[in-house]
Design a protein around this motif. Structure first.
Motif, PDB file in Angstrom:
ATOM      1  N   UNK A   1     -12.724 -13.748   2.244  1.00  0.00           N
ATOM      2  CA  UNK A   1     -13.097 -13.572   3.511  1.00  0.00           C
ATOM      3  C   UNK A   1     -11.998 -13.665   4.552  1.00  0.00           C
ATOM      4  N   UNK A   2     -11.964 -13.038   5.857  1.00  0.00           N
ATOM      5  CA  UNK A   2     -11.045 -13.328   6.624  1.00  0.00           C
ATOM      6  C   UNK A   2     -10.995 -14.746   7.122  1.00  0.00           C
ATOM      7  N   UNK A   3     -10.017 -15.275   7.936  1.00  0.00           N
ATOM      8  CA  UNK A   3     -10.192 -16.524   8.426  1.00  0.00           C
ATOM      9  C   UNK A   3     -11.132 -16.405   9.559  1.00  0.00           C
ATOM     10  N   UNK A   4     -11.532 -17.701  10.015  1.00  0.00           N
ATOM     11  CA  UNK A   4     -12.711 -17.763  11.097  1.00  0.00           C
ATOM     12  C   UNK A   4     -13.926 -17.674  11.017  1.00  0.00           C
TER      13      UNK A   4
ATOM     14  N   UNK B   1      -2.418  -1.064  11.106  1.00  0.00           N
ATOM     15  CA  UNK B   1      -3.306  -2.271  11.414  1.00  0.00           C
ATOM     16  C   UNK B   1      -4.598  -1.715  11.591  1.00  0.00           C
ATOM     17  N   UNK B   2      -5.541  -2.620  11.252  1.00  0.00           N
ATOM     18  CA  UNK B   2      -7.050  -2.181  11.577  1.00  0.00           C
ATOM     19  C   UNK B   2      -7.733  -2.828  12.839  1.00  0.00           C
ATOM     20  N   UNK B   3      -8.249  -2.080  13.794  1.00  0.00           N
ATOM     21  CA  UNK B   3      -8.478  -2.330  15.309  1.00  0.00           C
ATOM     22  C   UNK B   3     -10.042  -1.931  15.136  1.00  0.00           C
ATOM     23  N   UNK B   4     -11.007  -2.381  14.596  1.00  0.00           N
ATOM     24  CA  UNK B   4     -12.184  -2.120  14.230  1.00  0.00           C
ATOM     25  C   UNK B   4     -13.156  -3.169  15.109  1.00  0.00           C
TER      26      UNK B   4
ATOM     27  N   UNK C   1     -10.941  -9.320   3.761  1.00  0.00           N
ATOM     28  CA  UNK C   1     -10.056  -9.765   4.643  1.00  0.00           C
ATOM     29  C   UNK C   1      -9.241  -8.388   5.320  1.00  0.00           C
ATOM     30  N   UNK C   2     -10.155  -7.788   6.019  1.00  0.00           N
ATOM     31  CA  UNK C   2     -10.020  -6.374   6.465  1.00  0.00           C
ATOM     32  C   UNK C   2      -8.379  -6.309   7.442  1.00  0.00           C
ATOM     33  N   UNK C   3      -8.242  -7.473   8.109  1.00  0.00           N
ATOM     34  CA  UNK C   3      -7.030  -7.572   8.866  1.00  0.00           C
ATOM     35  C   UNK C   3      -5.826  -7.819   8.131  1.00  0.00           C
TER      36      UNK C   3
ATOM     37  N   UNK D   1      -6.998  -2.692   1.573  1.00  0.00           N
ATOM     38  CA  UNK D   1      -5.438  -2.357   1.217  1.00  0.00           C
ATOM     39  C   UNK D   1      -5.409  -1.143   0.401  1.00  0.00           C
ATOM     40  N   UNK D   2      -6.125  -0.649  -0.339  1.00  0.00           N
ATOM     41  CA  UNK D   2      -6.240   0.455  -1.059  1.00  0.00           C
ATOM     42  C   UNK D   2      -6.189   1.710  -0.190  1.00  0.00           C
ATOM     43  N   UNK D   3      -6.961   1.642   1.118  1.00  0.00           N
ATOM     44  CA  UNK D   3      -7.211   2.799   1.844  1.00  0.00           C
ATOM     45  C   UNK D   3      -6.166   2.999   3.083  1.00  0.00           C
ATOM     46  N   UNK D   4      -5.250   1.886   3.610  1.00  0.00           N
ATOM     47  CA  UNK D   4      -4.753   2.038   4.765  1.00  0.00           C
ATOM     48  C   UNK D   4      -3.202   2.182   4.522  1.00  0.00           C
ATOM     49  N   UNK D   5      -2.610   2.848   5.275  1.00  0.00           N
ATOM     50  CA  UNK D   5      -1.142   3.108   5.150  1.00  0.00           C
ATOM     51  C   UNK D   5      -0.449   1.727   5.558  1.00  0.00           C
ATOM     52  N   UNK D   6       0.824   1.695   4.744  1.00  0.00           N
ATOM     53  CA  UNK D   6       1.246  -0.035   4.731  1.00  0.00           C
ATOM     54  C   UNK D   6       1.653  -0.234   6.202  1.00  0.00           C
ATOM     55  N   UNK D   7       2.079   0.654   7.121  1.00  0.00           N
ATOM     56  CA  UNK D   7       2.242   0.340   8.692  1.00  0.00           C
ATOM     57  C   UNK D   7       1.057   0.233   9.513  1.00  0.00           C
TER      58      UNK D   7
END
Length: 360
Positions: free
Chosen positions: A211-214, A180-183, A134-136, A172-178
């Protein structure tokens, strides 16, 4: 004199309730030993999470003890998880079963269910991994208690941290806390391939994939890249959630991925003070939907403040004793899921291959 043949004939009276065959013809019986009036043998199940493990052990003990000349029966219960996966050097070479946990919409507690199912399976003795796709909204690190510094093998593969006995990997291990992923689709496809092919998962009985929703690009990429053992659909009881969940079911059917079952989350609320039960979102909708669609119903998870508190603290409730009502609910669902996986593997003559899907 007690004979091995007599012991096997007695044990053939014990049926596996899920596979609908006796435990002798299924090959569950190992190492029958007879020493005078003492008989010992091993029952090797297809999963350590077998929900009828104790009943099978007691039944086997009773039928052998009833044989003339038998004075003592010693039963050893073991397990060897089955698989229908064809070994793939590029993706998950040591993983026996891959289970996607999905939902049609957000807010149904899918990630909480995925995390607790992974922990419940591990608690039974299985080797388990948890992949946060769930990358988002990658919340698995939060639910499982953090992360720590990631390490790599000499070959450059990422080593998944071990949390509560479960190997996990998350964006979540690779993203800064604030941040958002826009891929776009190709970037998401690459992420899925990295998590499947460049993480040192090692030998696992089950890899649970949140998985992410949807019904989007990540679901498509996952089913394109590996043949999944199956998918679990999480829904709340109300009609609107079930209508959206049906779209996720249709997606997996189009992608030739078996549906292992449906879980009804937030099924009911039981007051901890008086015991009064309140069906806040309705009740039984997921069970009715599963019956209508001829899909197994795996069980109900209550709406309980303790699940929320323990999740916020990074300690899944499945870490609690099975005597805990909320933990017991997850153990029961995990047992049903493990049984459905064993059934799917037994019914599959050849490993499934994912359909060819063009990414755009």
């Amino acid at each position: 004199m007690v004979t091995k043949q007599a012991v096997l004939e007695a044990l053939a009276k014990i049926q596996d309730p899920d596979l609908h065959r006796d435990i002798v013809s299924l090959g569950f019986i190992r190492d029958v030993q007879i020493n005078g009036g003492k008989v010992s043998f091993i029952i090797e199940l297809t999963t350590p999470a077998c929900p009828v493990r104790k009943q099978m052990e007691e039944g086997a003990r009773q039928v052998v003890a009833a044989l003339p000349g038998v004075e003592q029966v010693e039963v050893t219960m073991t397990s060897r998880v089955t698989t229908s996966r064809e070994p793939q050097p590029s993706y998950l070479p040591g993983v026996l079963n891959t289970v996607a946990v999905a939902s049609g919409k957000g807010g149904v507690g899918k990630s909480t269910v995925a995390a607790n199912l992974a922990v419940a399976l591990m608690q039974t003795g299985a080797k388990v991994g948890l992949m946060d796709a769930d990358v988002y909204g990658p919340c698995i690190p939060k639910l499982m208690g953090g992360g720590g510094a990631l390490q790599q093998t000499e070959a450059g593969k990422m080593i998944p941290p071990l949390m509560h006995g479960v190997k996990i990997m998350s964006m979540g291990f690779f993203l800064p806390t604030n941040e958002a992923v826009v891929w776009r689709g190709p970037m998401l496809h690459k992420m899925v391939q990295e998590f499947l092919g460049h993480v040192e998962w090692g030998e696992l009985d089950y890899l649970v994939i949140d998985l992410p929703p949807g019904t989007g690009d990540i679901q498509l990429s996952l089913c394109q890249t590996i043949p999944l053992t199956g998918a679990v659909i999480v829904s709340t009881p109300q009609d609107v959630a079930l209508e959206v969940a049906s779209k996720a079911i249709l997606m997996f059917e189009k992608l030739k991925t078996p549906i292992l079952g449906i879980v009804e989350n937030m099924s009911y609320y039981a007051c901890s003070q008086c015991g009064h039960r309140d069906e806040i979102f309705g009740h039984g909708g997921a069970r009715a939907a599963s019956e209508k669609a001829a899909i197994p119903f795996l069980g109900e998870i209550p709406l309980d403040p303790y699940i929320r508190r323990s999740s916020d603290e990074g300690r899944p409730v499945a870490m609690e004793s099975a005597d805990s009502p909320v933990a017991k609910a997850f153990y029961e669902v995990a047992g049903c899921l493990a049984a459905r996986i064993s059934i799917a593997n037994a019914a599959t003559d050849a490993p499934r291959r994912p359909p060819v899907v063009t990414m755009r």
